[in-house]
Structures are given as structure tokens and as C-alpha cells.
Design a protein around this motif. Structure first.
Motif, short mmCIF file in Angstrom:
data_model
loop_
_atom_site.label_atom_id
_atom_site.label_comp_id
_atom_site.label_asym_id
_atom_site.label_seq_id
_atom_site.Cartn_x
_atom_site.Cartn_y
_atom_site.Cartn_z
N ASP A 294 75.18 37.06 -12.46
CA ASP A 294 76.45 36.37 -12.30
C ASP A 294 76.61 35.88 -10.86
O ASP A 294 77.04 34.74 -10.61
CB ASP A 294 77.60 37.29 -12.68
N SER A 298 76.78 32.04 -9.71
CA SER A 298 77.98 31.62 -8.98
C SER A 298 77.59 30.88 -7.70
O SER A 298 78.14 29.81 -7.39
CB SER A 298 78.83 32.85 -8.63
N ILE A 352 76.90 33.99 -19.23
CA ILE A 352 77.21 33.96 -17.79
C ILE A 352 77.03 32.54 -17.26
O ILE A 352 77.86 32.02 -16.50
CB ILE A 352 76.32 34.94 -17.02
N HIS A 356 79.95 29.55 -15.67
CA HIS A 356 79.88 28.82 -14.40
C HIS A 356 79.72 27.32 -14.61
O HIS A 356 79.39 26.59 -13.67
CB HIS A 356 78.73 29.37 -13.55
#
Length: 521
Positions: A294, A298, A352, A356
Motif C-alpha cells: 500500500d 501510494s 490496493i 490508489h
């Protein structure tokens, strides 16, 4: 060398040149529609760009500046203009869209026309987006030739009308910076050559088992897995690569390959390993594993703005989980076997990525194992061989073709002819299914590739695939012998532009057979 052999070579060379003169058109990749005349113009020393396009980011201006540089860099242009040739004063560019965002599906079409008469005499380039205009500039650059008698730049075979657009929206090249580090200047060189061939996606296979060279601000110890302190990329470096590529019409597809191929992750964070004796795949039972993924994605989302991220998913040896006590205990608690844990990992990583704002590319093993359980926003990357792409699109998923028997550049026995004749739509006849093949990609895996041999291993074979991906199927040669002279000409043009493209006469990265013209090698 004997006199007879020398004579034969000279005749062969003259035959090559005669072919060029007769055919006239030495463009690569071949445009989808063109017509030309028989006249010549010369390029004014003050050849200029005219455009009402509001080029706030300077992409068009920079592209035109690069056009002038590559046209003029091969020789010193110091000749005198004669009255026998008309003067091409400049290029008038019309771009219809003010949107300069680059992403998957950006309109890359263009129309280039060069008249034989007019006062003042201007070439004309129309494109829906600035990125289509960049492709038109690349085509124009290949129409310019240095005249050794007059020592000026000429445009032959005018008038020209070229109407062009890509066959596939995804035309990729993979580079691998984990097996061997590639310095930023070398990556930029590759991007420049991609622009010359109209490839539009740099698939950056950043990390793998061997090394983790990229700075991840959320988890800064990850790049402890780099080979050395100097063989690393900062996030600022990544931004530089993305922006450099974007200004040339090329997206960057970043890849983290999970859960396998990730031993290097644990150098900085050992808890990502199932155990010290069993270091990959990543520990599926550890919540920290998914926190790290993650964090990476990100950080990626702030730099890699392409619609897709590549999550790998190939060659996962799940037996490691079954022999590690705490992972085995977790499997039993969850009621999962090894295969189901692999599925759990891949699907969770996809969620995940979706969080994003990404859509995902995964290697084909994920489809072979999980099929329609994959997110409908998955693009399946075919690499193992034939027959899989048909199954992927029949299941309603999108596909990128990179079958290793034809489009793996590290397979040095694969010839440029095989690259040229590899057809992404092979045995896919349903028009709806054909649209799900978004394109193809040639892969430059790095086990035996570093900055010393990267370019000559990629080119010109990647250029052969580039024409397959750009030019409409109806316009493609059915026999590679029909394009040998034209590709040889383009390979020599790459050399003249400073690209270390290898000779055509042999597979992989071969040395010239002996003294001789570039066009014979």
C-alpha cells in the motif's frame, strides 16, 4: 581480399542504393497512408515552427527543437542554396485539442503534408493532440536528407501527403533495472529511440529478486536491497524519467512483482520474508506485507501517472508458505491451501492498486490460475507462449502480448524477422475479442544486459516489432524480405543519431561481419 570479391561487394552495395532510389520511401514504421511526388525542396537555414497552439508546457516547441537537432546533427550544414530548388521555410502545426495530458488511449493520429509549390512554402502538420504532432515530427525528420554536393538539408519526393495513426494503443518496451542497474542517461537514450520508432510505453521493471534500487519514502529501508549505494534511483530520478518520457509521448508503466520475485524487499525489512531459510514469496500471513505494498503504490501514485500499474504475479513458488510454521498456521486458520493463498495475495494487491486509482496489469499465470476471479479492470500480460491470448480475451479481459518465443529481446537467437512477423491477433478473429488486445510489448530482461550492451540488444529488433504495432495489418509486409532494405536504412539512421543499434545480419546483438557499408550489415 580478392578483386572478384571486392567487385561483388561493390555491386551488392550499389544494388542496395539503387533499391533505395527506386523505392524512395524509407520511413519506419511505415505510415498507414501516403502519397508522394518526384520533386525536391531544401530546408531553409531559418526553418521555423508556426502554430497557434497554446503550448503552455512547451511540449511542441521542445519536439520541434529536437527535430532540428536530429536532422542537423549527422553533418555540418554549411552549403550554399541554389536557385534550382524551392525553399521550405517552415512547418505550420495545428493541434485541435488543448489537453496535453498523456495516458492510455490518447489520440496519436496526425496528417502531414508537404507541398511542392507555394509562396512562402510551408509544410503542414495537423493532429488532434500534441502527441500526435510529435509523431508527425518524427516522420518529417525521416524525410530530411543531407545533400553532400550542396551540403544542405533537402526533402525529396514532394509533394507528400501522409495520414497516419497507430494500430494498437499500447506499444511497449520493458527494461529491467533489478538484474543490472541502468544509469539515467542510458534510460533516456532508450526513451529517445522509442520515440523514433513510435513506441509509447516504457515498462519499467524496477525491482526483482536481485535488487530493490528505488527510493520508497513510505518505507525508506526498501532500497537497502540495492546492489550498492550508487546503484539507486531517488524518487526525483523517477519523476525525471516520467517527465522526460511524457514530453516525448511515452507513458511509464511501473512494476512491482508480487508476491514472488521479491527477495530483495527483505534486506531492509526482514519480516517480509516468511523465514530466513525461505525468503520468497512475500509473507502472505503478515499484515505488514500489505501495508508495504500500500505504501509503495501510494508513493507510485504521486509519480507514475499512467492509468496502469504492473503487479507481476508470475513464477510464484507457494511451497515456501507451506513449510514455514507461522504461515502454515495462518493458512489453516483461514482454511486456505497454497493455491488459494496465492489467489488471496494477488486479489488483495489488486484491491490496493484500485484504491490508489490504478488499473492493473498482471502476468498471465494469474489468469491461468484464477481466470475471471481477477478484477475486470485487469490487463493480462501474455508471455509464456501462444494460445493464451485467445483465452484471455474470450473471458472478457484485456491482453498485452509479449510471447517469449518471439518478443523477448534477451533471447539472442530470435531474429528481427521473427520479431517482425509476430502477430498479436494471431487466431483471434472475433472483432470484439480483437479490441481487447490493447497491444504488445518487447521485453529486455536484464540478466545479461547492462549499460554496455543494452542498446545493441534492443535495436533494431524492437523496431521490427514497433512497425507491427503501429502500422495497419493491411499495410504490413507479408514477407520480411520486403522490408529488409528499409529496416537496414532505419538501423543506420539510428546509428547516425547516436543509438548503438546492432546490424541486421544475424540474431540478437551481433558485430558487423567485416568492413563494409552500414546498409549491408
Amino acid at each position: 581480399m580478392g578483386k572478384k570479391i571486392r567487385t561483388f561487394c561493390i555491386c551488392l552495395f550499389l544494388g542496395f542504393l539503387f533499391t533505395f532510389v527506386v523505392d524512395g520511401v524509407n520511413l519506419w514504421p511505415m505510415p498507414n497512408s501516403l502519397s508522394h511526388g518526384t520533386q525536391s525542396l531544401y530546408l531553409s537555414k531559418d526553418f521555423a515552427l508556426w502554430s497557434t497552439y497554446k503550448d503552455g508546457s512547451g511540449i511542441l516547441k521542445d519536439g520541434f527543437s529536437r527535430l532540428l537537432d536530429i536532422v542537423r546533427e549527422a553533418h555540418v550544414v554549411d552549403g550554399n542554396v541554389t536557385d534550382s530548388l524551392a525553399v521550405l521555410e517552415g512547418l505550420n502545426v495545428v493541434v485541435f485539442s488543448t489537453d496535453d495530458e498523456l495516458n492510455f488511449g490518447t489520440n496519436e493520429s496526425y496528417k502531414l503534408s508537404i507541398p511542392a509549390t507555394g509562396s512562402p512554402l510551408h509544410a503542414h502538420l495537423e493532429a488532434h493532440t500534441v502527441y500526435g504532432a510529435l509523431h508527425g515530427l518524427q516522420t518529417f525528420s525521416q524525410l530530411c536528407h543531407f545533400n553532400f554536393t550542396t551540403r544542405i538539408i533537402e526533402v525529396h519526393l514532394v509533394p507528400w501527403i501522409i495520414v497516419d495513426q497507430p494500430r494498437f494503443s499500447y506499444r511497449g518496451l520493458l527494461i529491467d533495472t533489478s538484474r543490472h542497474y541502468q544509469p539515467l542517461p542510458m534510460i533516456k537514450n532508450v526513451i529517445d529511440a522509442m520515440a523514433y520508432t513510435k513506441l509509447n510505453v516504457l515498462h519499467w521493471h524496477i525491482v526483482d529478486t536481485q535488487s530493490f534500487p528505488l527510493d520508497i519514502p513510505s518505507y525508506p529501508k526498501l532500497w537497502n536491497g540495492a546492489y550498492s549505494l550508487s546503484e539507486r534511483y531517488t524518487m526525483a530520478d523517477a519523476v525525471e524519467i516520467v517527465q522526460y518520457a511524457q514530453r516525448r509521448g511515452i507513458n511509464v508503466l511501473a512494476e512491482i512483482d508480487v508476491p514472488g520475485h521479491a527477495l530483495s524487499w527483505g534486506i531492509g525489512y526482514p519480516s517480509l520474508w516468511p523465514s530466513l531459510d525461505c525468503r520468497q514469496p512475500l509473507d502472505v500471513s503478515n499484515e505488514f506485507t500489505f501495508n508495504v505494498i500500500d505504501g509503495i503504490l501510494s508513493d507510485f501514485s504521486k509519480v507514475f501517472k499512467f492509468k496502469f500499474v504492473h503487479l507481476g504475479g508470475d513464477e510464484v513458488y507457494t511451497g515456501c508458505w507451506n513449510i514455514t510454521p507461522h504461515v502454515k498456521k495462518w493458512l489453516n486458520k483461514k482454511g486456505l491451501n497454497e493455491s488459494e493463498a496465492y489467489e488471496y495475495f494477488v486479489l488483495r494487491a489488486q484491491k490496493i492498486a484500485l484504491s490508489h486509482g490504478y488499473e492493473m496489469v498482471n502476468w498471465e499465470e494469474t489468469f491461468n490460475n484464477f481466470g475471471k476471479k481477477l478484477s475486470p479492470k485487469t490487463v493480462v500480460h501474455n508471455w509464456l507462449g501462444g494460445g493464451v491470448a485467445q483465452k484471455i480475451v474470450a473471458a472478457g479481459l484485456r491482453c498485452i502480448v509479449s510471447n517469449q518465443d518471439k518478443w523477448y529481446l534477451d533471447h539472442l537467437t530470435t531474429t528481427w524477422e521473427e520479431f517482425y512477423m509476430n502477430e498479436p491477433l494471431s487466431n483471434i478473429t472475433n472483432p470484439k475479442h480483437q479490441k481487447l488486445v490493447i497491444g504488445g510489448e518487447v521485453c529486455m530482461w536484464g540478466e545479461h544486459i547492462d549499460a554496455s550492451d543494452l542498446e545493441q540488444t534492443i535495436w533494431p529488433r524492437a523496431a521490427a516489432a514497433a512497425e507491427r504495432l503501429w502500422t495497419s495489418f493491411d499495410e504490413l509486409a507479408k514477407d520480411p524480405k520486403q522490408v529488409t532494405g528499409r529496416l537496414a536504412h532505419f538501423r543506420c539512421l539510428l546509428n547516425q543519431r547516436g543509438v548503438a543499434a546492432a546490424p541486421l545480419a544475424g540474431p540478437g546483438r551481433v558485430a558487423p561481419l567485416g568492413p563494409g557499408s552500414c546498409y549491408q550489415q
